[in-house]
Design a protein around this motif. Structure first.
Motif, PDB file in Angstrom:
ATOM      1  N   ILE A  34     -24.915  25.178  15.463  1.00 18.76           N
ATOM      2  CA  ILE A  34     -24.219  24.521  14.343  1.00 18.76           C
ATOM      3  C   ILE A  34     -24.864  24.930  13.018  1.00 18.76           C
ATOM      4  O   ILE A  34     -24.169  25.297  12.066  1.00 18.76           O
ATOM      5  CB  ILE A  34     -24.227  22.982  14.535  1.00 18.76           C
ATOM      6  N   GLN A  42     -22.307  28.926   4.266  1.00 17.16           N
ATOM      7  CA  GLN A  42     -22.979  28.786   2.964  1.00 17.16           C
ATOM      8  C   GLN A  42     -23.061  30.140   2.277  1.00 17.16           C
ATOM      9  O   GLN A  42     -22.948  30.239   1.049  1.00 17.16           O
ATOM     10  CB  GLN A  42     -24.389  28.194   3.127  1.00 17.16           C
ATOM     11  N   ILE A  48     -18.623  33.783  -2.849  1.00 15.10           N
ATOM     12  CA  ILE A  48     -17.275  33.589  -3.399  1.00 15.10           C
ATOM     13  C   ILE A  48     -17.343  32.796  -4.709  1.00 15.10           C
ATOM     14  O   ILE A  48     -16.506  32.976  -5.594  1.00 15.10           O
ATOM     15  CB  ILE A  48     -16.315  32.935  -2.377  1.00 15.10           C
ATOM     16  N   ILE A 112      -7.652  30.078  16.365  1.00 17.55           N
ATOM     17  CA  ILE A 112      -8.502  30.146  15.163  1.00 17.55           C
ATOM     18  C   ILE A 112      -8.882  31.580  14.802  1.00 17.55           C
ATOM     19  O   ILE A 112      -9.146  31.883  13.635  1.00 17.55           O
ATOM     20  CB  ILE A 112      -9.778  29.274  15.330  1.00 17.55           C
ATOM     21  N   LYS A 115      -7.170  33.060  11.901  1.00 15.31           N
ATOM     22  CA  LYS A 115      -7.660  32.626  10.582  1.00 15.31           C
ATOM     23  C   LYS A 115      -8.868  33.464  10.174  1.00 15.31           C
ATOM     24  O   LYS A 115      -9.040  33.793   8.998  1.00 15.31           O
ATOM     25  CB  LYS A 115      -8.051  31.144  10.607  1.00 15.31           C
ATOM     26  N   LEU A 119      -9.215  36.178   6.891  1.00 16.54           N
ATOM     27  CA  LEU A 119     -10.347  36.310   5.969  1.00 16.54           C
ATOM     28  C   LEU A 119     -10.832  37.758   5.916  1.00 16.54           C
ATOM     29  O   LEU A 119     -11.036  38.329   4.845  1.00 16.54           O
ATOM     30  CB  LEU A 119     -11.486  35.363   6.388  1.00 16.54           C
ATOM     31  N   VAL A 144      -8.303  35.790  -0.634  1.00 18.37           N
ATOM     32  CA  VAL A 144      -9.582  35.394  -0.028  1.00 18.37           C
ATOM     33  C   VAL A 144      -9.679  33.864  -0.006  1.00 18.37           C
ATOM     34  O   VAL A 144      -9.909  33.254   1.045  1.00 18.37           O
ATOM     35  CB  VAL A 144     -10.794  36.003  -0.773  1.00 18.37           C
TER      36      VAL A 144
HETATM   37  C1  HEC Z   1     -11.860  30.813  10.859  1.00 16.80           C
HETATM   38  C2  HEC Z   1     -12.043  29.531  10.201  1.00 16.80           C
HETATM   39  C3  HEC Z   1     -12.771  29.457   8.880  1.00 16.80           C
HETATM   40  C4  HEC Z   1     -12.695  30.332   7.822  1.00 16.80           C
HETATM   41  C5  HEC Z   1     -11.872  31.606   7.683  1.00 16.80           C
HETATM   42  C6  HEC Z   1     -13.568  29.785   6.800  1.00 16.80           C
HETATM   43  N1  HEC Z   1     -14.145  28.626   7.230  1.00 16.80           N
HETATM   44 FE1  HEC Z   1     -15.478  27.513   6.222  1.00 16.80          FE
HETATM   45  N2  HEC Z   1     -15.727  26.301   7.840  1.00 16.80           N
HETATM   46  C7  HEC Z   1     -14.967  26.364   9.000  1.00 16.80           C
HETATM   47  C8  HEC Z   1     -15.411  25.330   9.914  1.00 16.80           C
HETATM   48  C9  HEC Z   1     -14.831  25.059  11.291  1.00 16.80           C
HETATM   49  C10 HEC Z   1     -16.457  24.649   9.282  1.00 16.80           C
HETATM   50  C11 HEC Z   1     -17.298  23.491   9.852  1.00 16.80           C
HETATM   51  C12 HEC Z   1     -18.528  24.079  10.552  1.00 16.80           C
HETATM   52  C13 HEC Z   1     -19.461  23.032  11.102  1.00 16.80           C
HETATM   53  O1  HEC Z   1     -19.737  22.029  10.385  1.00 16.80           O
HETATM   54  O2  HEC Z   1     -19.971  23.195  12.225  1.00 16.80           O
HETATM   55  C14 HEC Z   1     -16.626  25.292   7.981  1.00 16.80           C
HETATM   56  C15 HEC Z   1     -17.584  24.906   7.048  1.00 16.80           C
HETATM   57  C16 HEC Z   1     -17.718  25.461   5.791  1.00 16.80           C
HETATM   58  C17 HEC Z   1     -18.689  25.039   4.816  1.00 16.80           C
HETATM   59  C18 HEC Z   1     -19.725  23.925   4.989  1.00 16.80           C
HETATM   60  C19 HEC Z   1     -20.990  24.539   5.611  1.00 16.80           C
HETATM   61  C20 HEC Z   1     -22.111  23.513   5.835  1.00 16.80           C
HETATM   62  O3  HEC Z   1     -23.246  23.775   5.385  1.00 16.80           O
HETATM   63  O4  HEC Z   1     -21.856  22.470   6.458  1.00 16.80           O
HETATM   64  C21 HEC Z   1     -18.489  25.806   3.703  1.00 16.80           C
HETATM   65  C22 HEC Z   1     -19.276  25.731   2.400  1.00 16.80           C
HETATM   66  C23 HEC Z   1     -17.408  26.728   4.001  1.00 16.80           C
HETATM   67  N3  HEC Z   1     -16.963  26.489   5.284  1.00 16.80           N
HETATM   68  C24 HEC Z   1     -16.945  27.680   3.119  1.00 16.80           C
HETATM   69  C25 HEC Z   1     -16.005  28.653   3.454  1.00 16.80           C
HETATM   70  C26 HEC Z   1     -15.541  29.686   2.547  1.00 16.80           C
HETATM   71  C27 HEC Z   1     -15.999  29.848   1.108  1.00 16.80           C
HETATM   72  C28 HEC Z   1     -14.655  30.447   3.235  1.00 16.80           C
HETATM   73  C29 HEC Z   1     -13.881  31.660   2.788  1.00 16.80           C
HETATM   74  C30 HEC Z   1     -14.608  32.733   2.162  1.00 16.80           C
HETATM   75  C31 HEC Z   1     -14.563  29.877   4.581  1.00 16.80           C
HETATM   76  N4  HEC Z   1     -15.381  28.792   4.662  1.00 16.80           N
HETATM   77  C32 HEC Z   1     -13.774  30.390   5.558  1.00 16.80           C
HETATM   78  C33 HEC Z   1     -13.977  27.279   9.263  1.00 16.80           C
HETATM   79  C34 HEC Z   1     -13.666  28.380   8.495  1.00 16.80           C
END
Ligand code: HEC
Length: 160
Positions: A34, A42, A48, A112, A115, A119, A144
């Motif tokens: 996790i 992050q 971004i 998923i 998705k 990206l 993006v």
């Molecule tokens: C394929 C799915 C997916 C994509 C694409 C995605 N995310 Fe996420 N993101 C998630 C999921 C699911 C979580 C929760 C992860 C967890 O808490 O275990 C998350 C969590 C996060 C977090 C919180 C991290 C933390 O420290 O708890 C951030 C910030 C974030 N995403 C930013 C981004 C950004 C910016 C992009 C695009 C550039 C992006 N994500 C693209 C699925 C995605």
């Protein structure tokens, strides 16, 4: 040693034991995976935000910095994730206090991955143009940002 000193050492020891018991209880079996995936996200977000600030003209456009941030985002978006999403590491399973990953990720797998591909595609279009001027950066950023939101809407829980 005086009796008082011995007593206070005993007191300290039980306090330390109590603290480590709490730390142990908070550590779920999937904490490392996790944390690793959250660190990856992050890293997405750090890069971004740099690009977004330039695109919105909240920070002066700098071709070198933009190219670097786009390359970093690309590296992070292309991380191998096969070990980052173990079964049972969703936010509905007890012991995973730190995650916002919804059970739908596993229930509808491999949906998923589309998705994730969205990206990668958007970032692949961004990388060659991020250093080519503000207009070029701006035009590549929408896809993006939309790809982040597209995945979060379906697979990430709101912040508590
Ligand atoms: C394929 C799915 C997916 C994509 C694409 C995605 N995310 Fe996420 N993101 C998630 C999921 C699911 C979580 C929760 C992860 C967890 O808490 O275990 C998350 C969590 C996060 C977090 C919180 C991290 C933390 O420290 O708890 C951030 C910030 C974030 N995403 C930013 C981004 C950004 C910016 C992009 C695009 C550039 C992006 N994500 C693209 C699925 C995605």
């Amino acid at each position: 040693m005086t009796k008082l000193k011995l007593l206070s050492i005993a007191g300290l020891t039980s306090a330390v034991l109590a603290i480590s018991a709490v730390a142990f209880a908070a550590d779920g079996p999937h904490d490392k995976a996790i944390k690793a995936r959250q660190a990856m996200f992050q890293s997405y977000s750090f890069n971004i935000e740099i690009l977004g600030a330039m695109a919105k003209e909240k920070r002066p456009y700098d071709a070198e910095v933009a190219a670097e941030a786009a390359n970093n985002l690309s590296a992070a978006a292309n991380f191998g994730q096969s070990q980052m999403w173990p079964q049972g590491s969703d936010n509905a399973t007890e012991g995973n206090a730190r995650t916002r990953a919804l059970p739908a990720i596993w229930e509808t797998f491999p949906a998923i991955t589309d998705k994730g591909e969205a990206l990668k595609t958007a970032v692949a279009a961004l990388v060659p143009v991020a250093g080519n001027g503000l207009g070029a950066l701006q035009s590549a950023m929408n896809d993006v940002g939309a790809s982040c939101k597209g995945c979060h809407d379906d697979y990430r829980a709101e912040k508590k």
